[in-house]
Design a protein around this motif. Structure first.
Motif, PDB file in Angstrom:
ATOM      1  N   VAL A  29       0.650  -1.238   0.166  1.00 46.76           N
ATOM      2  CA  VAL A  29       0.087  -0.131  -0.016  1.00 46.76           C
ATOM      3  C   VAL A  29       0.912   1.168  -0.009  1.00 46.76           C
ATOM      4  CG1 VAL A  29      -1.843   1.384   1.284  1.00 46.76           C
ATOM      5  CG2 VAL A  29      -1.921  -1.268   1.371  1.00 46.76           C
ATOM      6  N   ALA A  30       0.672   2.103  -0.937  1.00 49.76           N
ATOM      7  CA  ALA A  30       1.443   3.439  -1.199  1.00 49.76           C
ATOM      8  C   ALA A  30       0.477   4.415  -0.802  1.00 49.76           C
ATOM      9  CB  ALA A  30       2.090   3.531  -2.231  1.00 49.76           C
ATOM     10  N   SER A  31       0.832   5.369   0.001  1.00 52.92           N
ATOM     11  CA  SER A  31      -0.372   6.461   0.294  1.00 52.92           C
ATOM     12  C   SER A  31       0.506   7.959   0.180  1.00 52.92           C
ATOM     13  CB  SER A  31      -1.032   6.291   1.885  1.00 52.92           C
ATOM     14  OG  SER A  31      -0.025   6.737   2.627  1.00 52.92           O
ATOM     15  N   PHE A  32      -0.116   8.666  -0.022  1.00 54.76           N
ATOM     16  CA  PHE A  32       0.084  10.152   0.121  1.00 54.76           C
ATOM     17  C   PHE A  32      -0.982  11.263   0.797  1.00 54.76           C
ATOM     18  CE2 PHE A  32       0.335  14.710  -1.178  1.00 54.76           C
ATOM     19  CZ  PHE A  32       1.698  14.795  -0.920  1.00 54.76           C
ATOM     20  N   THR A  33      -0.413  11.870   1.758  1.00 52.81           N
ATOM     21  CA  THR A  33      -1.209  12.783   2.469  1.00 52.81           C
ATOM     22  C   THR A  33      -0.641  14.301   2.081  1.00 52.81           C
ATOM     23  OG1 THR A  33      -1.493  11.047   4.180  1.00 52.81           O
ATOM     24  CG2 THR A  33      -2.178  13.348   4.806  1.00 52.81           C
ATOM     25  N   GLY A  34      -1.531  15.002   1.758  1.00 48.80           N
ATOM     26  CA  GLY A  34      -1.057  16.505   1.621  1.00 48.80           C
ATOM     27  C   GLY A  34      -1.486  17.229   2.610  1.00 48.80           C
ATOM     28  N   LEU A  35      -0.848  18.086   3.464  1.00 52.76           N
ATOM     29  CA  LEU A  35      -1.314  18.785   4.430  1.00 52.76           C
ATOM     30  C   LEU A  35      -1.027  20.461   4.217  1.00 52.76           C
ATOM     31  CD1 LEU A  35       0.610  16.278   5.807  1.00 52.76           C
ATOM     32  CD2 LEU A  35      -0.729  16.787   7.691  1.00 52.76           C
ATOM     33  N   VAL A  36      -1.949  21.142   5.095  1.00 49.39           N
ATOM     34  CA  VAL A  36      -1.653  22.758   4.879  1.00 49.39           C
ATOM     35  C   VAL A  36      -0.381  22.873   5.722  1.00 49.39           C
ATOM     36  CG1 VAL A  36      -2.669  24.997   5.540  1.00 49.39           C
ATOM     37  CG2 VAL A  36      -4.243  23.082   5.174  1.00 49.39           C
ATOM     38  N   ARG A  37       0.357  23.780   5.065  1.00 51.61           N
ATOM     39  CA  ARG A  37       1.755  24.192   5.810  1.00 51.61           C
ATOM     40  C   ARG A  37       1.493  25.503   6.406  1.00 51.61           C
ATOM     41  NH1 ARG A  37       6.439  24.617   1.889  1.00 51.61           N
ATOM     42  NH2 ARG A  37       5.048  24.209   0.230  1.00 51.61           N
ATOM     43  N   GLY A  38       1.973  25.698   7.669  1.00 44.57           N
ATOM     44  CA  GLY A  38       1.816  26.981   8.200  1.00 44.57           C
ATOM     45  C   GLY A  38       2.922  28.039   7.775  1.00 44.57           C
ATOM     46  N   GLY A  39       3.605  28.662   8.691  1.00 49.40           N
ATOM     47  CA  GLY A  39       4.647  29.820   8.472  1.00 49.40           C
ATOM     48  C   GLY A  39       3.728  31.138   7.864  1.00 49.40           C
ATOM     49  N   ALA A  40       3.855  31.464   6.706  1.00 47.30           N
ATOM     50  CA  ALA A  40       3.302  32.485   6.141  1.00 47.30           C
ATOM     51  C   ALA A  40       1.661  32.672   6.013  1.00 47.30           C
ATOM     52  CB  ALA A  40       3.852  32.915   4.860  1.00 47.30           C
ATOM     53  N   ILE A  41       1.437  31.259   6.054  1.00 48.98           N
ATOM     54  CA  ILE A  41      -0.388  30.874   5.912  1.00 48.98           C
ATOM     55  C   ILE A  41      -0.941  30.660   7.126  1.00 48.98           C
ATOM     56  CG2 ILE A  41      -1.768  29.199   4.871  1.00 48.98           C
ATOM     57  CD1 ILE A  41       0.016  30.972   2.797  1.00 48.98           C
ATOM     58  N   ARG A  42      -2.048  31.473   7.133  1.00 50.06           N
ATOM     59  CA  ARG A  42      -3.053  31.412   8.396  1.00 50.06           C
ATOM     60  C   ARG A  42      -3.938  30.364   8.393  1.00 50.06           C
ATOM     61  NH1 ARG A  42      -4.967  36.898  10.707  1.00 50.06           N
ATOM     62  NH2 ARG A  42      -6.162  36.765   9.059  1.00 50.06           N
ATOM     63  N   ALA A  43      -4.463  30.374   6.975  1.00 52.58           N
ATOM     64  CA  ALA A  43      -5.396  29.168   6.734  1.00 52.58           C
ATOM     65  C   ALA A  43      -5.539  29.002   5.208  1.00 52.58           C
ATOM     66  CB  ALA A  43      -6.837  29.584   7.534  1.00 52.58           C
ATOM     67  N   MET A  44      -6.196  28.039   4.907  1.00 49.88           N
ATOM     68  CA  MET A  44      -6.389  27.817   3.451  1.00 49.88           C
ATOM     69  C   MET A  44      -7.906  27.258   3.366  1.00 49.88           C
ATOM     70  SD  MET A  44      -4.302  27.015   0.990  1.00 49.88           S
ATOM     71  CE  MET A  44      -2.931  26.223   1.179  1.00 49.88           C
ATOM     72  N   THR A  45      -8.539  27.938   2.127  1.00 48.79           N
ATOM     73  CA  THR A  45      -9.801  27.742   2.177  1.00 48.79           C
ATOM     74  C   THR A  45      -9.881  26.847   0.803  1.00 48.79           C
ATOM     75  OG1 THR A  45     -10.930  29.436   3.245  1.00 48.79           O
ATOM     76  CG2 THR A  45     -12.270  28.429   1.477  1.00 48.79           C
ATOM     77  N   LEU A  46     -10.520  25.963   0.426  1.00 47.94           N
ATOM     78  CA  LEU A  46     -10.583  24.793  -0.769  1.00 47.94           C
ATOM     79  C   LEU A  46     -12.126  25.138  -1.120  1.00 47.94           C
ATOM     80  CD1 LEU A  46      -8.381  22.615   0.527  1.00 47.94           C
ATOM     81  CD2 LEU A  46      -8.370  22.754  -1.956  1.00 47.94           C
ATOM     82  N   GLU A  47     -12.096  25.518  -2.536  1.00 50.47           N
ATOM     83  CA  GLU A  47     -13.393  25.648  -2.952  1.00 50.47           C
ATOM     84  C   GLU A  47     -13.417  24.350  -4.134  1.00 50.47           C
ATOM     85  OE1 GLU A  47     -14.307  29.410  -4.515  1.00 50.47           O
ATOM     86  OE2 GLU A  47     -15.326  28.844  -6.173  1.00 50.47           O
ATOM     87  N   HIS A  48     -14.626  24.011  -4.695  1.00 49.79           N
ATOM     88  CA  HIS A  48     -14.392  22.975  -5.529  1.00 49.79           C
ATOM     89  C   HIS A  48     -15.868  23.125  -6.595  1.00 49.79           C
ATOM     90  CE1 HIS A  48     -17.154  19.668  -4.235  1.00 49.79           C
ATOM     91  NE2 HIS A  48     -17.401  20.625  -3.260  1.00 49.79           N
ATOM     92  N   TYR A  49     -15.884  22.182  -7.565  1.00 53.79           N
ATOM     93  CA  TYR A  49     -17.046  22.218  -8.388  1.00 53.79           C
ATOM     94  C   TYR A  49     -17.854  20.929  -8.060  1.00 53.79           C
ATOM     95  CZ  TYR A  49     -19.297  22.578 -13.041  1.00 53.79           C
ATOM     96  OH  TYR A  49     -20.165  22.671 -14.362  1.00 53.79           O
ATOM     97  N   PRO A  50     -18.965  21.080  -7.141  1.00 54.50           N
ATOM     98  CA  PRO A  50     -19.540  20.014  -6.886  1.00 54.50           C
ATOM     99  C   PRO A  50     -20.305  19.320  -7.983  1.00 54.50           C
ATOM    100  CG  PRO A  50     -20.168  21.715  -5.597  1.00 54.50           C
ATOM    101  CD  PRO A  50     -19.475  22.375  -6.681  1.00 54.50           C
ATOM    102  N   GLY A  51     -20.339  17.968  -8.236  1.00 52.62           N
ATOM    103  CA  GLY A  51     -20.588  17.286  -9.289  1.00 52.62           C
ATOM    104  C   GLY A  51     -19.701  16.742 -10.211  1.00 52.62           C
ATOM    105  N   MET A  52     -18.661  18.043 -10.854  1.00 46.71           N
ATOM    106  CA  MET A  52     -17.687  17.701 -11.497  1.00 46.71           C
ATOM    107  C   MET A  52     -16.555  17.148 -10.850  1.00 46.71           C
ATOM    108  SD  MET A  52     -15.509  20.057 -14.214  1.00 46.71           S
ATOM    109  CE  MET A  52     -13.988  19.800 -14.975  1.00 46.71           C
ATOM    110  N   THR A  53     -16.129  17.540  -9.613  1.00 47.32           N
ATOM    111  CA  THR A  53     -15.195  16.929  -8.825  1.00 47.32           C
ATOM    112  C   THR A  53     -15.266  15.648  -8.607  1.00 47.32           C
ATOM    113  OG1 THR A  53     -15.460  19.201  -7.468  1.00 47.32           O
ATOM    114  CG2 THR A  53     -13.858  17.304  -6.708  1.00 47.32           C
ATOM    115  N   GLU A  54     -16.563  15.053  -8.168  1.00 45.19           N
ATOM    116  CA  GLU A  54     -16.304  13.483  -8.199  1.00 45.19           C
ATOM    117  C   GLU A  54     -16.538  12.874  -9.355  1.00 45.19           C
ATOM    118  OE1 GLU A  54     -18.389  15.955  -7.036  1.00 45.19           O
ATOM    119  OE2 GLU A  54     -18.596  15.739  -4.610  1.00 45.19           O
ATOM    120  N   ARG A  55     -16.726  13.380 -10.452  1.00 47.14           N
ATOM    121  CA  ARG A  55     -16.782  12.773 -11.716  1.00 47.14           C
ATOM    122  C   ARG A  55     -15.165  12.735 -12.176  1.00 47.14           C
ATOM    123  NH1 ARG A  55     -21.317  14.824 -15.922  1.00 47.14           N
ATOM    124  NH2 ARG A  55     -19.727  14.001 -17.245  1.00 47.14           N
TER     125      ARG A  55
END
Lengths: 146, 83, 146, 83
Positions: A29-55
């Motif tokens: 099993v190989a896996s990858f986890t992407g995480l929000v990095r701090g430092g200059a960033i206080r928060a990260m907001t992710l927007e997506h296209y519901p429906g198209m994203t899942e497809r």
């Protein structure tokens, strides 16, 4: 095969454990986890296209199964406002041997970066915020899969 | 025709989605972009540099030369930055 | 950086969670878990060379840190008798970006396969048992790292 | 000199470890292998095909041409199959 888009946090460990639970046919099993990095960033907001994203995610996952003999796979991607240290994305690929698992997991991430309709907006420590620009390197990374 | 905007395209256009009836002369994504760009100064700003925009027609990636029809869902957005 | 050899089972999920807990400087974690496959195999016994094993794993991990800008890494390898479905090995590599994490995790596995003194003995369903032969492909996989 | 055997080499030699004093003529791993091979039929079987054997001297990978000295720990084993 499973694809999920959710605002709730996920437990990468539990997700991976579930992937192999009760299975005796998975050697790798190989896996990858992407995480929000701090430092200059206080928060990260992710927007997506519901429906198209899942497809798009389902299509990427299906393409990985066409290219490698995978026993199981998983893509979980969060949306909404995330804080530094929080996981954004988890991909996992399971197969008999390690090379297929590693390559498929890298493939899933490379395609997800360029083909899945997510957009990141960074809130910086100084109070400003901005949409993250796409990186040319992501196009290059995808191109290596031909 | 249902039009969707995401990320900074949405912010410039001033809305996330709108229903438009651009008329029979609009047969491609490019025609549609021309039509949308004149709806408001915000729309004009959103479409000012099309090299920065990506398009999906009915939730599939498409190009500015792709055809569009009355019942299509057309989305405009910046290059994707997930993961 | 951490290297462990143990007969006890490990919780791959918890190990990975601990790797990033409280960290805001990690953007990417790639991991690999190797598991005992069933089918013709009833159990797998792993023998190792105590002392040399830990040295070899620490050297492999240090080499990965020299080659990639890693924020954290982990190698856990079990010894003793394992049943189908049980994890044998976990490697994880954490960095700012995904390519370093993926490459380092694959590197750790490739080197571990050829340079860490572990030997597998398979117990087959028919009651016989035999030492697993080294695979030429593992030497090839290591060679690609130069 | 401390000699260790692992996996099927251990099974053939019939022991996991032994202390030997092969004398001043034994200066390389190859010399030591010659010496060990005549200790018993099991040892002979263990060393019958040296292309199938790997060596470590003082817990570092070594070759059959590597030097060995009285206080060394020398291990013989098949190619590794972990992971």
């Amino acid at each position: 095969m499973a694809v999920r888009v959710q605002s709730e946090a996920f437990d990468a460990a539990a997700e991976m454990a579930a992937l192999t639970a009760g299975r005796e046919d998975i050697g790798a099993v190989a896996s990858f986890t992407g995480l929000v990095r701090g430092g200059a960033i206080r928060a990260m907001t992710l927007e997506h296209y519901p429906g198209m994203t899942e497809r798009a995610l389902a299509a990427i996952e299906a393409e990985a199964h066409r290219r490698w003999p995978l026993k199981a796979s998983l893509i979980v991607h969060r949306v909404g406002r995330l804080l530094p240290g929080e996981p954004i994305v988890l991909v996992a690929a399971a197969s008999e041997g390690r090379h297929a698992a590693f390559e498929a997991a890298a493939f899933l991430m490379d395609y997800l970066k360029t083909d899945a309709p997510f957009w990141k907006c960074e809130e910086r420590a100084d109070g400003t915020s901005d949409w993250v620009d796409a990186r040319e390197a992501d196009g290059t990374a995808k191109a290596r899969w031909g | 025709m249902r039009v969707l905007y995401f990320a900074w395209v949405r912010e410039r256009a001033g809305c996330a989605a709108e229903d438009v009836a651009p008329g029979a002369g609009v047969t491609t994504v490019s025609d549609l972009a021309d039509f949308l760009a004149q709806l408001s100064p915000g729309h004009a700003a959103a479409f000012a540099d099309r090299t920065r925009l990506r398009v999906a027609v009915n939730q599939e990636q498409a190009g500015f030369d792709s055809p569009v029809a009355a019942n299509d869902e057309v989305a405009f957005f910046p290059p994707m930055t997930g993961g």
